[in-house]
Design a protein around this motif. Structure first.
Motif, PDB file in Angstrom:
ATOM      1  N   ALA A  91       0.313  -1.255  -0.227  1.00 23.66           N
ATOM      2  CA  ALA A  91       0.188   0.264  -0.122  1.00 23.66           C
ATOM      3  C   ALA A  91       0.974   1.481   0.095  1.00 23.66           C
ATOM      4  CB  ALA A  91      -1.186   0.071   1.147  1.00 23.66           C
ATOM      5  N   VAL A  92       0.868   2.467  -0.029  1.00 19.07           N
ATOM      6  CA  VAL A  92       1.415   3.239  -0.051  1.00 19.07           C
ATOM      7  C   VAL A  92      -0.286   4.692   0.006  1.00 19.07           C
ATOM      8  CG1 VAL A  92       0.573   3.928  -2.857  1.00 19.07           C
ATOM      9  CG2 VAL A  92       2.390   5.007  -2.434  1.00 19.07           C
ATOM     10  N   SER A  93       0.518   5.858   1.396  1.00 23.98           N
ATOM     11  CA  SER A  93       0.196   6.599   1.873  1.00 23.98           C
ATOM     12  C   SER A  93       0.398   8.318   0.073  1.00 23.98           C
ATOM     13  CB  SER A  93       0.305   7.255   2.929  1.00 23.98           C
ATOM     14  OG  SER A  93      -0.793   8.641   3.226  1.00 23.98           O
ATOM     15  N   VAL A  94      -0.521   8.805  -0.252  1.00 20.84           N
ATOM     16  CA  VAL A  94      -0.687   9.904  -1.251  1.00 20.84           C
ATOM     17  C   VAL A  94      -1.046  11.497  -0.660  1.00 20.84           C
ATOM     18  CG1 VAL A  94      -0.276  10.212  -3.543  1.00 20.84           C
ATOM     19  CG2 VAL A  94      -0.181   8.035  -3.226  1.00 20.84           C
ATOM     20  N   THR A  95      -0.021  12.372  -1.096  1.00 14.97           N
ATOM     21  CA  THR A  95      -0.690  13.327  -0.761  1.00 14.97           C
ATOM     22  C   THR A  95      -0.796  14.577  -2.568  1.00 14.97           C
ATOM     23  OG1 THR A  95      -0.338  13.655   1.079  1.00 14.97           O
ATOM     24  CG2 THR A  95      -0.295  15.307   0.030  1.00 14.97           C
ATOM     25  N   GLY A  96      -1.372  15.060  -2.678  1.00 14.34           N
ATOM     26  CA  GLY A  96      -0.754  16.156  -3.685  1.00 14.34           C
ATOM     27  C   GLY A  96      -1.608  17.412  -3.422  1.00 14.34           C
TER      28      GLY A  96
ATOM     29  N   ALA B 204       1.594  26.940  -6.313  1.00 13.99           N
ATOM     30  CA  ALA B 204       1.984  28.323  -7.823  1.00 13.99           C
ATOM     31  C   ALA B 204       3.253  29.360  -7.077  1.00 13.99           C
ATOM     32  CB  ALA B 204       0.797  29.410  -6.326  1.00 13.99           C
ATOM     33  N   LYS B 205       3.539  29.344  -7.916  1.00 16.70           N
ATOM     34  CA  LYS B 205       5.378  29.847  -7.603  1.00 16.70           C
ATOM     35  C   LYS B 205       6.226  29.466  -6.179  1.00 16.70           C
ATOM     36  CE  LYS B 205       3.087  34.839  -9.362  1.00 16.70           C
ATOM     37  NZ  LYS B 205       2.764  36.093  -7.880  1.00 16.70           N
ATOM     38  N   GLY B 206       6.218  28.605  -6.676  1.00 16.00           N
ATOM     39  CA  GLY B 206       7.226  27.348  -6.332  1.00 16.00           C
ATOM     40  C   GLY B 206       6.698  27.355  -5.482  1.00 16.00           C
ATOM     41  N   LYS B 207       4.945  27.033  -4.500  1.00 16.64           N
ATOM     42  CA  LYS B 207       5.082  26.971  -2.862  1.00 16.64           C
ATOM     43  C   LYS B 207       3.727  25.958  -3.128  1.00 16.64           C
ATOM     44  CE  LYS B 207       6.794  31.502  -1.140  1.00 16.64           C
ATOM     45  NZ  LYS B 207       7.044  32.693  -0.627  1.00 16.64           N
ATOM     46  N   ILE B 208       3.598  25.756  -2.188  1.00 19.39           N
ATOM     47  CA  ILE B 208       2.519  24.954  -2.107  1.00 19.39           C
ATOM     48  C   ILE B 208       1.381  25.244  -1.016  1.00 19.39           C
ATOM     49  CG2 ILE B 208       1.302  22.978  -0.236  1.00 19.39           C
ATOM     50  CD1 ILE B 208       4.049  22.103  -0.229  1.00 19.39           C
ATOM     51  N   ASP B 209       0.475  25.419  -2.510  1.00 25.49           N
ATOM     52  CA  ASP B 209      -0.902  25.986  -2.114  1.00 25.49           C
ATOM     53  C   ASP B 209      -1.844  24.751  -1.473  1.00 25.49           C
ATOM     54  OD1 ASP B 209      -3.920  27.086  -2.042  1.00 25.49           O
ATOM     55  OD2 ASP B 209      -3.859  26.672  -3.742  1.00 25.49           O
ATOM     56  N   GLU B 210      -1.578  25.209   0.498  1.00 25.42           N
ATOM     57  CA  GLU B 210      -2.594  24.487   1.430  1.00 25.42           C
ATOM     58  C   GLU B 210      -3.936  24.374   0.435  1.00 25.42           C
ATOM     59  OE1 GLU B 210      -0.309  23.211   3.388  1.00 25.42           O
ATOM     60  OE2 GLU B 210       1.214  24.044   3.539  1.00 25.42           O
ATOM     61  N   SER B 211      -4.815  25.070   0.506  1.00 27.57           N
ATOM     62  CA  SER B 211      -6.236  25.071   0.075  1.00 27.57           C
ATOM     63  C   SER B 211      -6.232  23.587  -0.540  1.00 27.57           C
ATOM     64  CB  SER B 211      -6.603  26.687  -0.137  1.00 27.57           C
ATOM     65  OG  SER B 211      -6.330  26.776  -1.712  1.00 27.57           O
ATOM     66  N   SER B 212      -5.367  23.326  -1.559  1.00 28.23           N
ATOM     67  CA  SER B 212      -5.208  22.159  -3.064  1.00 28.23           C
ATOM     68  C   SER B 212      -5.074  20.877  -1.966  1.00 28.23           C
ATOM     69  CB  SER B 212      -4.461  22.856  -3.969  1.00 28.23           C
ATOM     70  OG  SER B 212      -2.943  22.402  -3.408  1.00 28.23           O
ATOM     71  N   ARG B 213      -4.736  20.879  -0.984  1.00 28.22           N
ATOM     72  CA  ARG B 213      -4.049  19.190  -0.129  1.00 28.22           C
ATOM     73  C   ARG B 213      -5.627  18.012  -0.680  1.00 28.22           C
ATOM     74  NH1 ARG B 213      -7.263  17.607   3.567  1.00 28.22           N
ATOM     75  NH2 ARG B 213      -6.012  18.186   5.751  1.00 28.22           N
ATOM     76  N   THR B 214      -5.116  17.151  -1.261  1.00 24.55           N
ATOM     77  CA  THR B 214      -6.018  15.653  -1.194  1.00 24.55           C
ATOM     78  C   THR B 214      -5.297  14.254  -0.857  1.00 24.55           C
ATOM     79  OG1 THR B 214      -7.151  16.880  -3.412  1.00 24.55           O
ATOM     80  CG2 THR B 214      -7.267  14.544  -2.828  1.00 24.55           C
ATOM     81  N   MET B 215      -5.787  13.639  -0.338  1.00 29.18           N
ATOM     82  CA  MET B 215      -5.302  12.689   0.149  1.00 29.18           C
ATOM     83  C   MET B 215      -5.738  11.536  -0.591  1.00 29.18           C
ATOM     84  SD  MET B 215      -3.873  14.621   3.735  1.00 29.18           S
ATOM     85  CE  MET B 215      -2.097  13.083   3.568  1.00 29.18           C
ATOM     86  N   TRP B 216      -5.190  10.232  -0.536  1.00 30.88           N
ATOM     87  CA  TRP B 216      -5.225   9.157  -0.709  1.00 30.88           C
ATOM     88  C   TRP B 216      -4.654   8.073   0.176  1.00 30.88           C
ATOM     89  CZ3 TRP B 216      -3.686  13.135  -4.002  1.00 30.88           C
ATOM     90  CH2 TRP B 216      -4.594  13.187  -4.892  1.00 30.88           C
ATOM     91  N   ALA B 217      -5.619   6.972   0.121  1.00 27.92           N
ATOM     92  CA  ALA B 217      -4.861   5.484   0.804  1.00 27.92           C
ATOM     93  C   ALA B 217      -4.869   4.917  -0.584  1.00 27.92           C
ATOM     94  CB  ALA B 217      -5.109   4.661   2.199  1.00 27.92           C
ATOM     95  N   VAL B 218      -4.080   3.566  -1.280  1.00 25.95           N
ATOM     96  CA  VAL B 218      -3.941   3.345  -1.584  1.00 25.95           C
ATOM     97  C   VAL B 218      -3.797   1.780  -1.837  1.00 25.95           C
ATOM     98  CG1 VAL B 218      -4.024   2.354  -4.806  1.00 25.95           C
ATOM     99  CG2 VAL B 218      -4.184   4.694  -3.351  1.00 25.95           C
ATOM    100  N   ALA B 219      -4.040   0.205  -1.751  1.00 25.09           N
ATOM    101  CA  ALA B 219      -3.372  -0.635  -1.037  1.00 25.09           C
ATOM    102  C   ALA B 219      -4.112  -1.889  -2.056  1.00 25.09           C
ATOM    103  CB  ALA B 219      -4.356  -0.666   0.247  1.00 25.09           C
ATOM    104  N   ARG B 220      -3.672  -2.550  -2.340  1.00 25.11           N
ATOM    105  CA  ARG B 220      -3.502  -4.465  -2.643  1.00 25.11           C
ATOM    106  C   ARG B 220      -3.531  -5.053  -1.318  1.00 25.11           C
ATOM    107  NH1 ARG B 220      -1.298  -8.437  -4.759  1.00 25.11           N
ATOM    108  NH2 ARG B 220       0.441  -8.498  -4.251  1.00 25.11           N
ATOM    109  N   ARG B 221      -4.777  -5.956  -1.804  1.00 19.55           N
ATOM    110  CA  ARG B 221      -4.660  -7.226  -1.429  1.00 19.55           C
ATOM    111  C   ARG B 221      -5.750  -8.701  -2.542  1.00 19.55           C
ATOM    112  NH1 ARG B 221      -6.074  -8.819   4.059  1.00 19.55           N
ATOM    113  NH2 ARG B 221      -5.250 -11.216   3.835  1.00 19.55           N
ATOM    114  N   GLY B 222      -4.382  -9.239  -2.440  1.00 23.83           N
ATOM    115  CA  GLY B 222      -4.440 -10.373  -3.148  1.00 23.83           C
ATOM    116  C   GLY B 222      -5.218  -9.914  -4.262  1.00 23.83           C
ATOM    117  N   SER B 223      -5.946 -10.238  -5.336  1.00 23.63           N
ATOM    118  CA  SER B 223      -6.483  -9.558  -6.498  1.00 23.63           C
ATOM    119  C   SER B 223      -7.663  -8.107  -6.195  1.00 23.63           C
ATOM    120  CB  SER B 223      -7.719 -10.821  -7.610  1.00 23.63           C
ATOM    121  OG  SER B 223      -7.946 -11.279  -7.296  1.00 23.63           O
TER     122      SER B 223
END
Length: 206
Positions: A131-136, A140-159
């Motif tokens: 599995a992997v934890s992801v933040t997107g 803007a102008k080389g700086k993170i836009d804190e209002s744009s944060r999206t997060m994911w948890a992605v995992a595999r179990r078997g098929s």
């Protein structure tokens, strides 16, 4: 289609390995309930069983019909006028090899398409077989836009491959938006629940 015996411990009907029973996903019971007015003008649930849908995390904005060996898929999304967004998605593949390849491809795309105005960071997550934890974040102008944060948890179990995502949708008991650490933990908890639950589907964890 009439299903047979109940799945052990899930309270949902039995299905073949190429089917996801109705009511199986964690958010599904809530998603299938009618939203009373006036809230029905403020929030929206959508449920799709289209296997041609893109994965809930699609860093390279994939076009065309997916051909990655999937045999069943359910996607549930919740949106509000805030705006906020959260999603749950379960994908069943013909075998564990196909599911593993799909996750490997996704990991590669997170690196390849993390550039320009939107970038991703990922770290391993201890869920299921891998599995992997992801933040997107938007930049803007080389700086993170804190209002744009999206997060994911992605995992595999078997098929199976499953996704939990959130963009300013989940709050605490006082409706305060969760910080990055708390949200990452909450998404991981959901993924761990599905990692256990999905093994009730025939052949997924065999």
């Amino acid at each position: 289609m009439v299903f047979g015996s109940a799945l052990g411990g899930t309270g949902v009907a039995h299905a073949s390995a190429a089917e996801i029973p109705k009511g199986f996903l964690l958010t599904e019971a809530k998603a299938r309930k009618a939203i009373p007015p006036p809230l029905d003008d403020e929030e929206w649930w959508k449920i799709s069983d289209k296997p041609s849908s893109q994965l809930e995390l699609d860093p390279c904005s994939t076009k065309g019909k997916p051909r990655d060996g999937r045999v069943a898929m359910r996607t549930i999304t919740h949106e509000t006028s805030a705006p906020s967004y959260s999603g749950e998605q379960l994908v069943l593949y013909r075998n564990a090899t196909s599911a593993k390849a799909a996750l490997a491809k996704l990991r590669a795309e997170l690196k390849r398409c993390s550039r320009g105005s939107y970038r991703y960071s990922a770290k391993p997550l201890s869920v299921g077989d891998e599995a992997v934890s992801v933040t997107g974040h938007a930049y803007a102008k080389g700086k993170i836009d804190e209002s744009s944060r999206t997060m994911w948890a992605v995992a595999r179990r078997g098929s199976s491959l499953f996704f939990y995502s959130d963009f300013y949708d989940r709050g605490d008991s006082r409706d305060r938006i969760l910080g990055d650490r708390a949200l990452s933990k909450a998404l991981a908890v959901d993924a761990k629940k599905m990692a256990k639950k999905v093994c009730d589907l025939p052949g997924v964890c065999a």
